[in-house]
Design a protein around this motif. Sequence first.
Motif, PDB file in Angstrom:
ATOM      1  N   ARG A   1       0.859  -1.187   0.000  1.00 22.93           N
ATOM      2  CA  ARG A   1       0.000   0.000   0.000  1.00 22.93           C
ATOM      3  C   ARG A   1       0.897   1.239   0.000  1.00 22.93           C
ATOM      4  O   ARG A   1       1.807   1.354   0.810  1.00 22.93           O
TER       5      ARG A   1
ATOM      6  N   VAL B   1      -4.626   9.656  -1.296  1.00 17.97           N
ATOM      7  CA  VAL B   1      -4.630   8.450  -2.120  1.00 17.97           C
ATOM      8  C   VAL B   1      -4.015   7.302  -1.328  1.00 17.97           C
ATOM      9  O   VAL B   1      -2.971   7.460  -0.700  1.00 17.97           O
ATOM     10  N   ARG B   2      -4.704   6.154  -1.365  1.00 21.91           N
ATOM     11  CA  ARG B   2      -4.139   4.910  -0.853  1.00 21.91           C
ATOM     12  C   ARG B   2      -4.154   3.929  -2.010  1.00 21.91           C
ATOM     13  O   ARG B   2      -5.204   3.469  -2.437  1.00 21.91           O
ATOM     14  N   GLU B   3      -2.981   3.669  -2.551  1.00 28.83           N
ATOM     15  CA  GLU B   3      -2.846   2.811  -3.721  1.00 28.83           C
ATOM     16  C   GLU B   3      -2.462   1.401  -3.278  1.00 28.83           C
ATOM     17  O   GLU B   3      -1.604   1.226  -2.411  1.00 28.83           O
ATOM     18  N   THR B   4      -3.097   0.387  -3.874  1.00 29.34           N
ATOM     19  CA  THR B   4      -2.800  -1.007  -3.557  1.00 29.34           C
ATOM     20  C   THR B   4      -2.138  -1.670  -4.753  1.00 29.34           C
ATOM     21  O   THR B   4      -2.666  -1.622  -5.867  1.00 29.34           O
TER      22      THR B   4
ATOM     23  N   LYS C   1       0.079  -2.606 -10.144  1.00 31.68           N
ATOM     24  CA  LYS C   1      -1.039  -1.784  -9.654  1.00 31.68           C
ATOM     25  C   LYS C   1      -2.328  -2.599  -9.682  1.00 31.68           C
ATOM     26  O   LYS C   1      -2.565  -3.352 -10.628  1.00 31.68           O
TER      27      LYS C   1
ATOM     28  N   CYS D   1      -6.987   1.799  -6.181  1.00 30.26           N
ATOM     29  CA  CYS D   1      -6.666   2.916  -5.299  1.00 30.26           C
ATOM     30  C   CYS D   1      -7.944   3.467  -4.695  1.00 30.26           C
ATOM     31  O   CYS D   1      -9.023   3.348  -5.275  1.00 30.26           O
TER      32      CYS D   1
ATOM     33  N   LYS E   1     -13.314   4.282  -4.980  1.00 30.31           N
ATOM     34  CA  LYS E   1     -12.432   3.153  -5.258  1.00 30.31           C
ATOM     35  C   LYS E   1     -12.325   2.994  -6.763  1.00 30.31           C
ATOM     36  O   LYS E   1     -13.325   2.857  -7.458  1.00 30.31           O
TER      37      LYS E   1
ATOM     38  N   TRP F   1      -7.381  -0.621 -11.406  1.00 27.28           N
ATOM     39  CA  TRP F   1      -6.374  -0.375 -12.420  1.00 27.28           C
ATOM     40  C   TRP F   1      -6.838  -0.966 -13.751  1.00 27.28           C
ATOM     41  O   TRP F   1      -7.311  -2.099 -13.824  1.00 27.28           O
TER      42      TRP F   1
ATOM     43  N   TYR G   1      -6.051   4.408 -13.825  1.00 26.98           N
ATOM     44  CA  TYR G   1      -7.170   3.937 -13.025  1.00 26.98           C
ATOM     45  C   TYR G   1      -8.481   4.269 -13.728  1.00 26.98           C
ATOM     46  O   TYR G   1      -8.652   5.358 -14.268  1.00 26.98           O
TER      47      TYR G   1
END
Length: 161
Positions: A56, A68-71, A83, A86, A100, A103, A110
């Motif tokens: 993350r 932003v919290r990107e996973t 990716k 996010c 949400k 990707w 996104y």
Amino acid sequence: MSTIITVTTIMSMYMNLTADTENSKFFYNANIEDGKVVAIEVYNNNGESLSANLKRLYTYDEQDRLVVRETLKWNKRKMAWEKHSCLAYSYNTDGYNVEKRMWDETKHDYAQANERNRYTVVMDNVLAVNSYKLNKQSGNYDMADNMLIIAPDTSRLMAME
């Protein structure tokens, strides 16, 4: 309204995750810069070894609020992080929104959010949560659900996937 998702919130979440390592199925490694968690890597605990699972990445605004919290997920075949999704946060005077986004490999970006949540502080200790789903025909977001959360301290609530 007090800021809802801050550097302190992310840091306390990380500390709670790493508290019981003896019984954990996962191990966490945080990258902290200037007192901010900027990345957390999650590893599967296979008993005798660890294997990469997900990462993350956290991005903050000038007020130290999470934006932003990107996973990213580990691709074993390519041996690389890829990716996945996010959560994008936007703030206003009475609350915040979370979208949400998944990707899109073909566009290398996104995709438009299929869902969004609106969190509004109604009064002390009361938070309204409105959930919306994208109507693909109209392109508008239609309300799918709503609820009120009553808690002793709503400033510590945060959206999770």
